[in-house]
Design a protein around this motif. Structure first.
Motif, PDB file in Angstrom:
ATOM      1  N   VAL A 160       0.853  -1.202   0.000  1.00  0.00           N
ATOM      2  CA  VAL A 160       0.000   0.000   0.000  1.00  0.00           C
ATOM      3  C   VAL A 160       0.887   1.250   0.000  1.00  0.00           C
ATOM      4  O   VAL A 160       0.637   2.214  -0.729  1.00  0.00           O
ATOM      5  CB  VAL A 160      -0.957  -0.015   1.223  1.00  0.00           C
ATOM      6  CG1 VAL A 160      -1.620   1.335   1.440  1.00  0.00           C
ATOM      7  CG2 VAL A 160      -2.025  -1.104   1.032  1.00  0.00           C
ATOM      8  N   ASP A 161       1.946   1.195   0.804  1.00  0.00           N
ATOM      9  CA  ASP A 161       2.877   2.323   0.902  1.00  0.00           C
ATOM     10  C   ASP A 161       3.496   2.643  -0.462  1.00  0.00           C
ATOM     11  O   ASP A 161       3.549   3.795  -0.888  1.00  0.00           O
ATOM     12  CB  ASP A 161       3.975   1.946   1.910  1.00  0.00           C
ATOM     13  CG  ASP A 161       4.627   3.172   2.534  1.00  0.00           C
ATOM     14  OD1 ASP A 161       3.990   4.237   2.551  1.00  0.00           O
ATOM     15  OD2 ASP A 161       5.762   3.053   3.007  1.00  0.00           O
ATOM     16  N   GLU A 162       3.937   1.588  -1.152  1.00  0.00           N
ATOM     17  CA  GLU A 162       4.559   1.785  -2.481  1.00  0.00           C
ATOM     18  C   GLU A 162       3.557   2.355  -3.486  1.00  0.00           C
ATOM     19  O   GLU A 162       3.883   3.259  -4.255  1.00  0.00           O
ATOM     20  CB  GLU A 162       5.109   0.454  -3.007  1.00  0.00           C
ATOM     21  CG  GLU A 162       6.553   0.233  -2.597  1.00  0.00           C
ATOM     22  CD  GLU A 162       7.033  -1.163  -2.923  1.00  0.00           C
ATOM     23  OE1 GLU A 162       6.631  -1.710  -3.976  1.00  0.00           O
ATOM     24  OE2 GLU A 162       7.810  -1.705  -2.119  1.00  0.00           O
ATOM     25  N   ALA A 163       2.347   1.794  -3.471  1.00  0.00           N
ATOM     26  CA  ALA A 163       1.327   2.256  -4.426  1.00  0.00           C
ATOM     27  C   ALA A 163       0.985   3.727  -4.187  1.00  0.00           C
ATOM     28  O   ALA A 163       0.794   4.498  -5.132  1.00  0.00           O
ATOM     29  CB  ALA A 163       0.071   1.389  -4.301  1.00  0.00           C
ATOM     30  N   LYS A 195       3.574   6.486  -5.269  1.00  0.00           N
ATOM     31  CA  LYS A 195       3.486   6.886  -6.687  1.00  0.00           C
ATOM     32  C   LYS A 195       2.513   8.050  -6.877  1.00  0.00           C
ATOM     33  O   LYS A 195       2.584   8.768  -7.864  1.00  0.00           O
ATOM     34  CB  LYS A 195       3.054   5.697  -7.540  1.00  0.00           C
ATOM     35  CG  LYS A 195       4.125   4.614  -7.613  1.00  0.00           C
ATOM     36  CD  LYS A 195       3.697   3.446  -8.479  1.00  0.00           C
ATOM     37  CE  LYS A 195       4.740   2.343  -8.448  1.00  0.00           C
ATOM     38  NZ  LYS A 195       4.151   1.026  -8.187  1.00  0.00           N
ATOM     39  N   LEU A 196       1.587   8.203  -5.916  1.00  0.00           N
ATOM     40  CA  LEU A 196       0.631   9.320  -5.992  1.00  0.00           C
ATOM     41  C   LEU A 196       1.160  10.548  -5.252  1.00  0.00           C
ATOM     42  O   LEU A 196       0.465  11.552  -5.131  1.00  0.00           O
ATOM     43  CB  LEU A 196      -0.716   8.917  -5.376  1.00  0.00           C
ATOM     44  CG  LEU A 196      -1.508   7.799  -6.053  1.00  0.00           C
ATOM     45  CD1 LEU A 196      -2.819   7.585  -5.322  1.00  0.00           C
ATOM     46  CD2 LEU A 196      -1.778   8.134  -7.513  1.00  0.00           C
ATOM     47  N   GLY A 197       2.372  10.423  -4.701  1.00  0.00           N
ATOM     48  CA  GLY A 197       2.960  11.585  -4.024  1.00  0.00           C
ATOM     49  C   GLY A 197       2.841  11.573  -2.506  1.00  0.00           C
ATOM     50  O   GLY A 197       3.213  12.542  -1.849  1.00  0.00           O
ATOM     51  N   PHE A 198       2.291  10.471  -1.941  1.00  0.00           N
ATOM     52  CA  PHE A 198       2.220  10.387  -0.475  1.00  0.00           C
ATOM     53  C   PHE A 198       3.584   9.955   0.059  1.00  0.00           C
ATOM     54  O   PHE A 198       4.259   9.122  -0.543  1.00  0.00           O
ATOM     55  CB  PHE A 198       1.142   9.391  -0.034  1.00  0.00           C
ATOM     56  CG  PHE A 198      -0.239   9.882  -0.317  1.00  0.00           C
ATOM     57  CD1 PHE A 198      -0.868  10.762   0.555  1.00  0.00           C
ATOM     58  CD2 PHE A 198      -0.903   9.499  -1.479  1.00  0.00           C
ATOM     59  CE1 PHE A 198      -2.139  11.237   0.275  1.00  0.00           C
ATOM     60  CE2 PHE A 198      -2.166   9.970  -1.763  1.00  0.00           C
ATOM     61  CZ  PHE A 198      -2.787  10.850  -0.878  1.00  0.00           C
ATOM     62  N   GLU A 199       3.943  10.522   1.206  1.00  0.00           N
ATOM     63  CA  GLU A 199       5.256  10.233   1.763  1.00  0.00           C
ATOM     64  C   GLU A 199       5.373   8.778   2.182  1.00  0.00           C
ATOM     65  O   GLU A 199       4.465   8.212   2.773  1.00  0.00           O
ATOM     66  CB  GLU A 199       5.484  11.127   2.985  1.00  0.00           C
ATOM     67  CG  GLU A 199       6.887  11.671   3.053  1.00  0.00           C
ATOM     68  CD  GLU A 199       6.982  12.814   4.038  1.00  0.00           C
ATOM     69  OE1 GLU A 199       7.503  12.573   5.134  1.00  0.00           O
ATOM     70  OE2 GLU A 199       6.511  13.923   3.724  1.00  0.00           O
TER      71      GLU A 199
END
Length: 196
Positions: free
Chosen positions: A112-115, A118-122
């Motif tokens: 989930v973190d990796e996905a 990609k949207l710009g979340f840290e």
């Protein structure tokens, strides 16, 4: 409609388990009543906290989480043991832990973190810890009482349940405490032709 929605990704837990966890919480309440205890309907395992997400980005978040959990099959976890972050001697966050199934939860959190990165979340910098927060300590006096109670707590296994989905959640902060609601539950799709 607010411009940004406080959002997090979580594994929701069964009502029967919530009841058992609340009995553990009741014991700690006796020694530290002033701790900000979490309402039992709000118990969950946080996979990732996103903070404020603009309304027009929620759909992209849902898509990203959905693709992150693709191919994951339902699995069992067990709940037991109590503790605190950073440690029972200086408790700030009181929790009940996941004693079995942590690797699977950590795997989901990583995906989930990796996905979402990609949207710009840290990206998360701290290692993932599978836990259910049951209280937040605001006052050091409470911490003094709570430390020994946590160290001596022998709560054993509280039970297990099957994780079959993750949920993208919305948190409304209110004076009486946060109200959580499900934006979307993303159910694990067992691959076709598997024996489940």
């Amino acid at each position: 409609m607010p411009d940004a929605i406080r959002t997090f990704v979580a594994v929701l837990i069964s009502d029967s388990l919530k009841r058992r966890i609340s009995l553990v919480q009741e014991e700690f309440k006796k020694v530290a009543p002033k701790v900000k205890w979490v309402a039992n309907e709000n118990y969950h395992i946080t996979i990732k906290f996103l903070g404020g997400v603009r309304c027009d980005r929620i759909e992209a978040v849902l898509q990203a989480v959905g693709s992150a959990v693709e191919g994951i099959e339902p699995f069992d976890i067990e709940i037991g043991e109590a503790g605190a972050f950073p440690n029972p001697g200086r408790p700030k966050t009181v929790w009940v832990g996941v004693t079995s199934g942590c690797e699977m939860l950590a795997g989901i959190a990583g995906r989930v973190d990796e996905a979402l990165e990609k949207l710009g979340f840290e990206k998360e910098t701290r290692p993932f810890r599978s836990h259910i927060t049951i209280g937040r300590v605001k006052d050091d006096c409470d911490a003094k009482e709570l430390g020994p109670a946590l160290k001596n707590a022998e709560i054993g296994q509280l039970g297990s349940f099957k994780v079959e989905s993750v949920a993208v959640m919305k948190s409304d902060l209110r004076r009486e405490g946060p109200v959580y609601s499900v934006v979307r539950e993303i159910v694990f799709q067992t691959p076709e032709g598997s024996s489940h």
